[in-house]
Design an enzyme around this catalytic site. Structure first.
Site, PDB file in Angstrom:
ATOM      1  N   HIS A   1      -6.833  -0.598   5.687  1.00 39.74           N
ATOM      2  CA  HIS A   1      -7.132   0.111   6.954  1.00 39.74           C
ATOM      3  C   HIS A   1      -8.058  -0.722   7.846  1.00 39.74           C
ATOM      4  CE1 HIS A   1      -5.379   3.171   4.502  1.00 39.74           C
ATOM      5  NE2 HIS A   1      -6.471   3.378   3.806  1.00 39.74           N
TER       6      HIS A   1
ATOM      7  N   HIS B 231       1.812   5.170  -2.187  1.00 32.70           N
ATOM      8  CA  HIS B 231       1.366   6.220  -3.120  1.00 32.70           C
ATOM      9  C   HIS B 231       2.578   7.074  -3.461  1.00 32.70           C
ATOM     10  CE1 HIS B 231      -2.840   5.482  -1.992  1.00 32.70           C
ATOM     11  NE2 HIS B 231      -2.451   5.488  -0.730  1.00 32.70           N
TER      12      HIS B 231
ATOM     13  N   LYS C 128      -8.222   0.048  -7.352  1.00 31.26           N
ATOM     14  CA  LYS C 128      -8.437   0.517  -5.977  1.00 31.26           C
ATOM     15  C   LYS C 128      -9.741   1.312  -5.934  1.00 31.26           C
ATOM     16  CE  LYS C 128      -7.373   2.966  -1.997  1.00 31.26           C
ATOM     17  NZ  LYS C 128      -6.219   3.849  -1.859  1.00 31.26           N
TER      18      LYS C 128
ATOM     19  N   ASP D 262       0.946   2.838   3.392  1.00 34.53           N
ATOM     20  CA  ASP D 262       0.287   4.085   2.980  1.00 34.53           C
ATOM     21  C   ASP D 262       1.307   5.220   2.846  1.00 34.53           C
ATOM     22  OD1 ASP D 262      -1.941   5.353   2.050  1.00 34.53           O
ATOM     23  OD2 ASP D 262      -3.068   5.272   3.916  1.00 34.53           O
TER      24      ASP D 262
ATOM     25  N   HIS E 244     -10.335   0.625  -0.094  1.00 40.26           N
ATOM     26  CA  HIS E 244     -10.087   1.462   1.087  1.00 40.26           C
ATOM     27  C   HIS E 244     -11.362   1.411   1.924  1.00 40.26           C
ATOM     28  CE1 HIS E 244      -9.615   5.446   3.179  1.00 40.26           C
ATOM     29  NE2 HIS E 244     -10.930   5.413   3.044  1.00 40.26           N
TER      30      HIS E 244
ATOM     31  N   HIS F 214       0.858  -1.200   0.000  1.00 45.07           N
ATOM     32  CA  HIS F 214       0.000   0.000   0.000  1.00 45.07           C
ATOM     33  C   HIS F 214       0.890   1.246   0.000  1.00 45.07           C
ATOM     34  CE1 HIS F 214      -4.019   1.936   1.247  1.00 45.07           C
ATOM     35  NE2 HIS F 214      -3.181   2.909   0.905  1.00 45.07           N
TER      36      HIS F 214
HETATM   37 ZN   LIG Z   1      -3.682   4.854   0.838  1.00 47.18          ZN
END
Ligand SMILES: [Zn+2]
Length: 448
Positions: free
Chosen positions: A282, A98, A221, A352, A262, A96
């Site tokens: 999460h 970005h 996603k 994340d 998510h 995960h």
């Molecule tokens: Zn994320």
């Protein structure tokens, strides 16, 4: 031409790392690693299964061809070039990430609206930092790395294997919408390269999945609930209708992609599970009912403890609305993580990570802390390593998952070495300097 290739020693002595291999491989350097070579380790941690003492691993080009105790090495391999390292592991995975090229961990989404070329330039260093932290593969759940990945593959820049969703798909007013900008501005930016996507209704959702695949997505996603860093929604809001979610999962499946969702709130988690997603991210309000369904459907949970713990620790730097949300969500997320481990849910580690500013909890390169948090939440060190290696490729589904994450015959030759044993101190993996060697596709990318 004064290329580094000319400086390469003619012979590779056993036990020596040629100094030239400390350089980053350029495309023309790819002949610097011998076709067949070995790595001997005092302790080999295979990713799944028991560690092997005094082991050796043989690589032929990009693939592991033999692994086992040095004493059992087949005679045909005894005289090949071999180096020795104390501890050898599979290259790590972060499922995960970005790569947005944003130089702050707390900036709002509107800070993403700068030039894509600038974000791409910053991402070059971020990708290198990820690889040098020992992460040879990433699943990117929205960001620029997906579209940059051909440059990694052709050797123009250095980075891990990238399996990207391109953009998080959100409904209007959802977690991936930019709430403080006019919707026209957001849609225009999405249509012109911003790695975000906003859509509503089944036909638009289907088309958006197709657009992601068109831009190179290896997975999809979706945002099935509100989130912490968006402005106007709550992590407990359910987003997208069941019909929209199902349509996106089905459309992804037609192209052999799986969906990552998510979700924080329980209702959204259940909706995502029922729609057929492969992983959820999460999962802060996950409870026993969710866990029962996850176990039945072999769904993978990605807890993203780095952003939960790091975010909560740095909450004072956030705007009040986000501060309140992170502090509330973190309490539930910690409970959910422990519950999942206790009940044997399949877990893959993802951070994340999204910040291009070095040195903060959310920086690319700080990925290894996630393994420390996994142990803190109740995993054994070996379980945490498995969640960061052998399990990770499964998050891409059966058609897209590479043979990676295990030191096993036939698997991709992505490995890392350390000088000390992470099973005795898992926090060693948090510090990139402790990762002495990184091999990707059989080639040495980092060494002391
Ligand atoms: Zn994320």
């Amino acid at each position: 031409m004064d290329s580094p290739v000319q400086a390469l020693p003619q012979r590779l002595a056993i036990g020596m790392v040629p100094p030239t291999l400390q350089l980053q491989p350029e495309p023309h350097q790819q002949t610097t690693t011998p076709k067949v070579h070995g790595i001997q380790a005092s302790l080999l941690i295979p990713g799944r299964g028991s560690p092997i003492k005094n082991a050796i691993l043989i690589i032929h080009e990009k693939t592991i061809t033999w692994v086992g105790p040095t004493a059992s090495l087949p005679p045909k391999y005894v005289s090949i070039p071999t180096i020795h390292v104390p501890i050898l592991l599979p290259g790590l995975w972060d499922v995960h990430t970005h790569y947005f090229g944003v130089v702050s961990s707390t900036a709002g989404y509107d800070s993403l609206l700068g030039p894509a070329a600038l974000a791409g330039a910053r991402t070059v260093r971020d990708l290198k930092n990820t690889l040098f932290a020992g992460f040879t593969s990433v699943r990117e759940l929205g960001g620029y790395a997906g579209e940059i990945s051909p440059a990694v593959e052709d050797g123009s820049i250095v980075g891990p294997h990238i399996y990207s969703a391109i953009a998080p798909i959100s409904m209007t007013a959802g977690h991936g919408d930019i709430h403080n900008l006019p919707i026209g501005t957001v849609l225009d930016a999405c249509a012109h390269g911003l790695p975000f996507a906003v859509c509503d209704g089944v036909p638009d959702c289907i088309r958006t999945v197709r657009l992601m695949i068109r831009r190179g997505a290896k997975c999809i996603k979706v945002c099935a609930t509100g989130g912490v860093f968006s402005l106007l929604d709550s992590p407990q809001d359910t987003q997208f209708s069941p019909e929209e979610l199902k349509a996106m999962v089905d459309e992804a499946a037609r192209a052999k992609r799986v969906v990552a969702a998510h979700c924080h709130g329980k209702e959204g988690i259940l909706a995502a599970i029922n729609a057929g997603v492969k992983t959820f991210e999460h999962g802060s309000y996950m409870d026993e009912e969710c866990i029962k369904l996850m176990l039945e459907k072999d769904i993978i949970y990605c807890p993203t403890a780095s952003v939960v713990e790091g975010g909560a620790r740095n909450a004072d730097d956030m705007p009040p609305i986000n501060r309140k949300k992170i502090l509330e969500t973190a309490v539930h997320a910690r409970h959910a993580y422990r519950l999942a481990i206790k009940n044997g849910v399949k877990i893959a580690l993802g951070t994340d990570q999204a910040s291009s500013t070095p040195g903060n909890y959310n920086s690319h390169g700080a990925n290894g802390k996630e393994i420390f948090y996994a142990v803190k939440a109740g995993m054994t060190p070996l379980q945490a390593i498995e969640a960061c290696t052998a399990i990770s490729p499964e998050t891409l589904g059966p058609h897209m998952a590479p043979k990676s994450g295990q030191l096993k015959e036939g698997y991709d030759a992505d490995m890392i070495a350390l000088s000390e044993n992470p099973l005795e101190n898992i926090d060693l993996l948090s510090e990139p300097d402790n990762i002495t060697h990184v091999w990707k596709d059989g080639m040495l990318s980092k060494s002391p």
